[in-house]
Design a protein around this motif. Sequence first.
Motif, PDB file in Angstrom:
ATOM      1  N   SER A 461       9.733  -5.489   4.440  1.00  8.75           N
ATOM      2  CA  SER A 461       9.826  -4.030   4.350  1.00  8.75           C
ATOM      3  C   SER A 461       9.565  -3.433   5.726  1.00  8.75           C
ATOM      4  O   SER A 461       8.900  -4.032   6.571  1.00  8.75           O
ATOM      5  CB  SER A 461       8.807  -3.495   3.342  1.00  8.75           C
ATOM      6  OG  SER A 461       9.040  -4.020   2.059  1.00  8.75           O
ATOM      7  N   GLY A 462      10.059  -2.237   5.930  1.00  6.82           N
ATOM      8  CA  GLY A 462       9.807  -1.582   7.209  1.00  6.82           C
ATOM      9  C   GLY A 462      10.680  -0.353   7.376  1.00  6.82           C
ATOM     10  O   GLY A 462      11.494  -0.015   6.513  1.00  6.82           O
ATOM     11  N   GLY A 463      10.469   0.327   8.502  1.00  5.23           N
ATOM     12  CA  GLY A 463      11.255   1.518   8.788  1.00  5.23           C
ATOM     13  C   GLY A 463      11.724   1.525  10.230  1.00  5.23           C
ATOM     14  O   GLY A 463      11.047   0.993  11.111  1.00  5.23           O
ATOM     15  N   ILE A 486      14.300   3.435   5.760  1.00  8.60           N
ATOM     16  CA  ILE A 486      13.259   2.614   5.134  1.00  8.60           C
ATOM     17  C   ILE A 486      13.954   1.544   4.302  1.00  8.60           C
ATOM     18  O   ILE A 486      14.830   1.845   3.494  1.00  8.60           O
ATOM     19  CB  ILE A 486      12.329   3.458   4.243  1.00  8.60           C
ATOM     20  CG1 ILE A 486      11.667   4.562   5.059  1.00  8.60           C
ATOM     21  CG2 ILE A 486      11.259   2.573   3.601  1.00  8.60           C
ATOM     22  CD1 ILE A 486      10.820   5.513   4.233  1.00  8.60           C
ATOM     23  N   ALA A 487      13.556   0.292   4.509  1.00 11.52           N
ATOM     24  CA  ALA A 487      14.170  -0.824   3.775  1.00 11.52           C
ATOM     25  C   ALA A 487      13.077  -1.598   3.051  1.00 11.52           C
ATOM     26  O   ALA A 487      12.020  -1.887   3.608  1.00 11.52           O
ATOM     27  CB  ALA A 487      14.923  -1.747   4.723  1.00 11.52           C
ATOM     28  N   ALA A 494       3.111  -2.555   1.616  1.00 13.36           N
ATOM     29  CA  ALA A 494       4.099  -2.408   2.680  1.00 13.36           C
ATOM     30  C   ALA A 494       4.237  -0.979   3.180  1.00 13.36           C
ATOM     31  O   ALA A 494       4.978  -0.718   4.120  1.00 13.36           O
ATOM     32  CB  ALA A 494       5.468  -2.895   2.179  1.00 13.36           C
ATOM     33  N   THR A 495       3.525  -0.047   2.567  1.00 13.99           N
ATOM     34  CA  THR A 495       3.714   1.364   2.892  1.00 13.99           C
ATOM     35  C   THR A 495       3.391   1.682   4.344  1.00 13.99           C
ATOM     36  O   THR A 495       4.139   2.377   5.033  1.00 13.99           O
ATOM     37  CB  THR A 495       2.844   2.230   1.962  1.00 13.99           C
ATOM     38  OG1 THR A 495       3.256   2.001   0.617  1.00 13.99           O
ATOM     39  CG2 THR A 495       2.985   3.689   2.298  1.00 13.99           C
ATOM     40  N   GLN A 496       2.264   1.173   4.816  1.00 12.63           N
ATOM     41  CA  GLN A 496       1.831   1.495   6.174  1.00 12.63           C
ATOM     42  C   GLN A 496       2.872   1.081   7.210  1.00 12.63           C
ATOM     43  O   GLN A 496       3.200   1.829   8.128  1.00 12.63           O
ATOM     44  CB  GLN A 496       0.493   0.803   6.463  1.00 12.63           C
ATOM     45  CG  GLN A 496      -0.086   1.100   7.837  1.00 12.63           C
ATOM     46  CD  GLN A 496      -0.368   2.582   8.036  1.00 12.63           C
ATOM     47  OE1 GLN A 496      -0.742   3.279   7.092  1.00 12.63           O
ATOM     48  NE2 GLN A 496      -0.162   3.078   9.255  1.00 12.63           N
TER      49      GLN A 496
END
Length: 610
Positions: A461-463, A486-487, A494-496
């Motif tokens: 996950s990440g942005g 955002i994927a 994984a939010t942070q």
Amino acid sequence: MLHTIRKRYDSALALLPSFPLRSKNALRGALRDGYSRGDLRADVLAGLVVGVVALPLSMALAVASGVAPQHGLYTAIVAGAVIALLGGSRTQVSGPTAAFVVVLVPIAERFGVGGLLLATFMAGMILVGLGVARLGRLIEFIPHPVTTGFTAGIAVVIATLQLRDFLGLHVEHFPEHYPARVAALARAMPTARPAEIGIGALTLALLIFWPRINKRMPAPLVALAAAGVAAALLGRLGPDFEVATIGTRFSYLVDGIARPGIPQLPPMPGLPWRFPGPDGQQLTLSLDLIRQLLPSAFAIALLGAIESLLSAVVADGMAGTKHDPDTELVAQGVGNMMSPIFGGIAATGAIARTATNIRAGARTPIAAIVHALFVLASVLALAPLLAHLPMAALAAQLLVVAWNMSEAKHFVHTLRVAPKSDVFVQLACFSLTIVFDMVIAVTAGVLLAALLFMRRMAEISGGRLLEGHHEDLREPLPPGVALYRIAGPLFFGATQKAMSSLDAISAKTRAILLDVTDVPVMDATGLVSLESALERLMKARVVIFLAGLQDQPRRLLEKAEIAPIDGQLLFFDSVEEAAARARAQFPPAPPASTRPPASTRPPASTRPPE
């Protein structure tokens, strides 16, 4: 006749609570699809074969669990029939299994037979609740390294426990924990008896090599019969030759008189807590007793759910069928509630007996019912003969069960090829099962696997913050408009990482296109992070174009009352639509004119007047 049986079964099933699961009952489905005399013949033959295998194994597993052998037989009779009648798998056979041994032994030692039966009854209620709540599919989320680890650990514990009877060791007191048990066995090694070792070795050799000679005749029948005959003959030929048998180890009371072996009676109903406790006296049912037994009941229920559904999956693969996990859990629960009422211990789907059932030609649950009837008939007709079975022979059979259960090759293969994190989980479950117990092992294993899963999901996950032209857009974005993509799932693990790059937007950013097309799910933590980001951006007077919401995130935002705000927060189905709106709302400035200003222009004409 078969039509009459089908009608009576449907009428009886209609008396059960009207759960939606009822329509997925495997036996009802088999009868509805058409049940011929050929099917009945195949089921009867398969049931007899499985019954031959289950008869000595049920006694051996009961002894290994710390209770008299008849309790294992009653489990195969009652639970085996009830679960087959109500279950969601067409070919699964249920009964006592080796996996339960490490759970049941401490309960029997601490609370006696009565406490063990009461814990089993409570576990049955938990299983029914799991099935009615349709939680059967959740068992699939227990990682493979967890099940492999604790199964191999259980196999090691079972094998260790059998050394006492296999070698004829005299152990004054068998400690509760594994390291102390190993030490006690080591101290007792000088008391090993050649007679017991000889009978055990004979049984073990036949169990291993007989299937290579003749696959039609079940190896347990041949091996245990040969061991019983050999022990009886050698006992008559040599007065010094003596081995422990079911008859010398166990007894039962009839009219206050103790008799050796197992009772030649069918299982009789009675309340579980009416059976004796650890001191031999009847238990007293109390809230405190239930509270003490509740963790054990959860352990029995969890293990029963895992093993029964794994067994059903194996059955589906072998027989080409499809089971219903929720119906199966309800059936397992009812079976485990009925079993202790008749003196039986915990039951679940037995993988080895299920595989034997399918290989013998079983087609419907009637085969499992026949297996239960065969065990009942054997108790009524052969109880005096069963008392002559040597304990060393039963121990040998459980050694083979433990070896098959361990799946040593698969265990080693996983250690060799799996990622290090999975290897760590497997070894942790294996070690904790041996040193402590299965409850701690499964709890720790699932927790470790969950943490590793969250880490892996956070890694994917990440942005990304993108400005200007991007390959997914047909035209570049206007100056001052950024694209933030955002994927992956937006959840607490994984939010942070996914939202952190939003802090890097420049002060010149007029609008941001927030692309959440690749966010399949969002939890409360993700929602809070998104709300905070939206609030921060709107305070900075940045217009937000939220694009590509999937169903679950959209529903979550609706519940949180996050709705479009004119001029500040706009929702779009696709990124391209949002980009088109951004271009229309923030058009690029017109190009500067190359014509100089009027004040700097030369005179209209410098030519002198005529």
